[in-house]
Design a protein around this motif. Structure first.
Motif, short mmCIF file in Angstrom:
data_model
loop_
_atom_site.label_atom_id
_atom_site.label_comp_id
_atom_site.label_asym_id
_atom_site.label_seq_id
_atom_site.Cartn_x
_atom_site.Cartn_y
_atom_site.Cartn_z
N UNK A 154 42.93 35.60 36.52
CA UNK A 154 41.51 35.82 36.79
C UNK A 154 41.00 35.08 38.04
N UNK A 155 41.42 33.82 38.26
CA UNK A 155 40.94 33.16 39.49
C UNK A 155 41.28 33.95 40.74
N UNK A 156 42.50 34.50 40.80
CA UNK A 156 42.89 35.30 41.96
C UNK A 156 42.05 36.55 42.08
N UNK A 157 41.78 37.20 40.94
CA UNK A 157 40.98 38.42 40.95
C UNK A 157 39.57 38.11 41.43
N UNK A 158 39.01 37.01 40.94
CA UNK A 158 37.64 36.66 41.33
C UNK A 158 37.58 36.29 42.81
N UNK A 159 38.56 35.49 43.26
CA UNK A 159 38.57 35.08 44.67
C UNK A 159 38.68 36.31 45.57
N UNK A 160 39.61 37.21 45.24
CA UNK A 160 39.77 38.42 46.04
C UNK A 160 38.51 39.26 46.04
N UNK A 161 37.87 39.40 44.87
CA UNK A 161 36.68 40.23 44.76
C UNK A 161 35.55 39.68 45.62
N UNK A 162 35.38 38.34 45.59
CA UNK A 162 34.29 37.77 46.36
C UNK A 162 34.54 37.92 47.85
N UNK A 163 35.80 37.69 48.26
CA UNK A 163 36.13 37.86 49.69
C UNK A 163 35.82 39.28 50.15
N UNK A 169 43.82 43.90 52.14
CA UNK A 169 44.76 42.76 52.14
C UNK A 169 44.15 41.51 51.51
N UNK A 170 42.83 41.34 51.66
CA UNK A 170 42.18 40.14 51.13
C UNK A 170 42.03 40.19 49.62
N UNK A 171 42.23 41.36 49.02
CA UNK A 171 42.25 41.45 47.56
C UNK A 171 43.68 41.16 47.07
N UNK A 172 44.65 41.75 47.75
CA UNK A 172 46.03 41.63 47.29
C UNK A 172 46.54 40.19 47.39
N UNK A 173 46.25 39.51 48.49
CA UNK A 173 46.85 38.19 48.70
C UNK A 173 46.45 37.15 47.65
N UNK A 174 45.16 36.97 47.32
CA UNK A 174 44.84 35.99 46.27
C UNK A 174 45.37 36.39 44.89
N UNK A 175 45.35 37.71 44.60
CA UNK A 175 45.88 38.13 43.29
C UNK A 175 47.37 37.84 43.24
N UNK A 176 48.06 38.13 44.34
CA UNK A 176 49.49 37.83 44.39
C UNK A 176 49.72 36.34 44.17
N UNK A 177 48.91 35.50 44.84
CA UNK A 177 49.09 34.05 44.73
C UNK A 177 48.97 33.59 43.28
N UNK A 178 48.02 34.18 42.52
CA UNK A 178 47.90 33.72 41.13
C UNK A 178 48.95 34.35 40.23
N UNK A 179 49.39 35.57 40.57
CA UNK A 179 50.47 36.19 39.78
C UNK A 179 51.78 35.43 39.96
N UNK A 180 51.96 34.87 41.18
CA UNK A 180 53.19 34.16 41.48
C UNK A 180 53.33 32.91 40.60
N UNK A 197 35.84 50.54 54.50
CA UNK A 197 35.73 49.20 53.92
C UNK A 197 36.97 48.86 53.10
N UNK A 198 37.38 49.82 52.27
CA UNK A 198 38.56 49.59 51.42
C UNK A 198 39.78 49.34 52.31
N UNK A 253 39.17 48.33 45.81
CA UNK A 253 40.26 47.49 46.30
C UNK A 253 40.94 46.78 45.12
N UNK A 254 40.14 46.41 44.11
CA UNK A 254 40.74 45.75 42.93
C UNK A 254 41.65 46.73 42.19
N UNK A 255 41.16 47.97 42.00
CA UNK A 255 41.93 48.97 41.26
C UNK A 255 43.24 49.29 41.98
N UNK A 256 43.22 49.29 43.31
CA UNK A 256 44.46 49.56 44.06
C UNK A 256 45.27 48.28 44.23
N UNK A 257 44.57 47.19 44.54
CA UNK A 257 45.25 45.95 44.91
C UNK A 257 45.99 45.29 43.76
#
Lengths: 298, 268
Positions: free
Chosen positions: A220-229, A179-190, A173-174, A95-99
């Protein structure tokens, strides 16, 4: 309507908080404690537990009792737990690699399109997981969208057996949690300052090194948050293994559900649940730490 | 913010992202298309037909399951939203001892995996000898709906001007009047958004309902699950499409309400 709450601030607080806090405490915190107690009681063969104390459920995690009552190491349950962890880690990585690229693409779109794409990412998250997993049977299953054209072309003459295995579970699973990977990463990229990216470009940095040295560290915070979720939800997922794994390849939650239904071994189910909560607790602990740090930056 | 992709080269990122959205929606599209298939064998297309919808909705078990789902979601939404509103009003006004703990307890259902909640709730009902049925499902749903209702209400309160309530009090309005004429009108979009989220979460829930439903208390997702276990069928496609449309309608409503939420807060 003449209605006044007590003027004492403590009483006012309690009036507001009590319904929500007591409901969750009574029907979630206490039930988990009861389950923990159940895991130390003997099983009732008709479901539920018998009176008394027993560590049998916890022993059963690792050992099997031989006819002469001696313990033999039995890794079958550990294998299921291990498979759950491996599948959850793989799902997180995929999900990280795609998200990440998708979030990176979305953040660069004009405002209107960005809003639309984000909405499209969110919709599947709020729709029924059962239906989303079932839809994959129509694609992966026997006579599904993938096999049928291959049959017609004579490329295969037997089913590809895409369903009912680790591959289908992983895919489920993927698909469920991306969506839970993309949204936090998006939030930190924004929040990322794109002037930094431009500055690096002006200094003739390669695109790959801009991403590696500027973009990734800053979000990184967005990536970590998404990964844990994604990890936590995948680890506890019930639907993908039971629908796409066909119940043959179990994950932790299927094993737990099985103990409370057909197997009628509630204490063992309780012990497995405590183990799941422990794993999730470790994940959440890191999540809280990361989000606290993130608040500190913002 | 300007585009940082190199325009001269072929845009792989765009291709990849578009492929992703196709992947995200293709299974759902296949499901919806097949639900209008005339053929008894779900995966062989013959002609357009709505007969499976008719067949599904004249099925009494499905009707009962839909009614059960609506009852559960209706009651759980109203109760959870009420509790969440009360808690959010307290937690947004000031920091106090127990603030963090209360917040943590309210977010707990978001952290605990559904299967754990499901079997723990089942054990609890067994321990107190509470009979399983619609009531046990409703109680379990209220618990996990509270944090979903809480989040938008809390967000709305965070952007609200608290001095308006003080002004109301200075004008000798009692607590009820302050709530009725000042807080509630301002908070309404947040409450509505929270209610919609609760409804979506409740109507879609499967695992918790599976464990705490007694005989005869089948909800729509439970019925769909039992059908899936028997194999692919055009009826499942039709019922699933309907459930999907309910969720999408609700989420669009949520989106519209929360957009309004953002705009109005900034006026003050």
């Amino acid at each position: 309507m003449a209605f006044n709450l007590p003027s004492n601030p403590l009483a006012r607080r309690w009036f507001g908080l009590a319904p929500a806090v007591i409901t969750i405490f009574a029907f979630m915190v206490i039930p988990i404690m009861i389950l923990a107690v159940f895991s130390f009681m003997p099983a009732d063969p008709y479901g539920g537990v018998d009176k008394g104390f027993s560590t049998e459920a916890w022993i059963q995690l690792f050992f099997e009792r031989d006819l002469d009552d001696s313990l033999i190491f039995e890794p079958v349950y550990l294998q299921i737990i291990f498979r759950s962890i491996v599948l959850a880690v793989l799902a997180t990585m995929i999900t990280l690699a795609i998200g990440f690229p998708v979030a990176w693409y979305i953040v660069q779109q004009p405002a209107k399109k960005r809003e639309l794409l984000l909405f499209l990412v969110t919709i599947p998250f709020w729709t029924n997981l059962l239906i989303r997993a079932y839809a994959w049977i129509l694609i992966l299953g026997k006579n599904g969208m993938i096999e049928k054209p291959l049959y017609a072309l004579g490329l295969i003459d037997d089913s590809l057996e895409l369903m009912y295995g680790n591959l289908a579970i992983g895919l489920g699973l993927v698909y469920s949690y991306i969506p839970l990977m993309i949204l936090p990463i998006y939030a930190s990229l924004e929040k990322l300052d794109f002037n930094l990216v431009e500055a690096a470009h002006d200094l003739y940095a390669k695109r790959s090194s801009v991403i590696r040295k500027i973009v990734i560290p800053l979000c990184l915070p967005g990536i970590i948050a998404g990964s844990i979720l994604v990890f936590v939800l995948s680890l506890g997922d019930f639907i993908s293994p039971s629908i796409l794994g066909g119940g043959k390849k179990m994950m932790l939650s299927n094993l737990i559900q099985f103990q409370f239904s057909s197997a009628r071994n509630w204490p063992f189910g309780g012990a497995l649940t405590m183990l799941l909560l422990l794993l999730v607790g470790i994940g959440s602990f890191f999540y809280v730490r990361v989000s606290k740090k993130r608040e500190g930056i913002a | 913010m300007s585009s940082v992709t190199n325009k001269k080269k072929f845009n792989w990122l765009k291709l990849f992202s578009n492929a992703f959205f196709v992947y995200l929606y293709a299974p759902i599209a296949v499901l919806i298309i097949y639900s209008f298939n005339d053929n008894r064998i779900a995966q062989v297309w013959t002609a357009f037909s709505t007969k499976w919808y008719l067949k599904a909705f004249t099925n009494e078990d499905i009707q009962r399951a839909i009614v059960n789902s609506l009852k559960v979601a209706g009651v759980a939404t109203v109760v959870a939203t009420l509790f969440a509103t009360m808690a959010a009003l307290v937690l947004s006004s000031s920091r106090f001892r127990g603030h963090g703990v209360s917040n943590a307890i309210i977010s707990l259902p978001l952290l605990v995996p559904e299967i754990a909640t499901a079997v723990a709730t089942l054990s609890f009902f067994a321990a107190i000898e509470f009979p399983l049925g619609l009531t046990s499902i409703i109680i379990a749903h209220i618990v996990f709906c509270i944090p979903f209702a809480f989040m938008p209400i809390r967000a709305r309160l965070a952007g609200m001007d608290q001095t308006l309530q003080e002004a109301g009090r200075d004008l000798y309005a009692n607590d009820w009047q302050v709530f009725r004429y000042v807080t509630f009108p301002l908070l309404k979009p947040g409450i509505l958004a929270g209610g919609i989220l609760s409804f979506i979460i409740s109507i879609d829930d499967f695992i918790i309902s599976l464990m705490v439903a007694g005989a005869g208390a089948t909800t729509l997702p439970l019925y769909i699950y039992s059908m899936i276990r028997l194999g692919v069928s055009p009826e499942i496609n039709a019922v699933s499409t309907v459930l999907f449309c309910i969720s999408v309608t609700a989420i669009i409503a949520y989106w519209l309400v929360s957009k309004q939420n953002e705009e109005k807060v900034h006026v003050h």
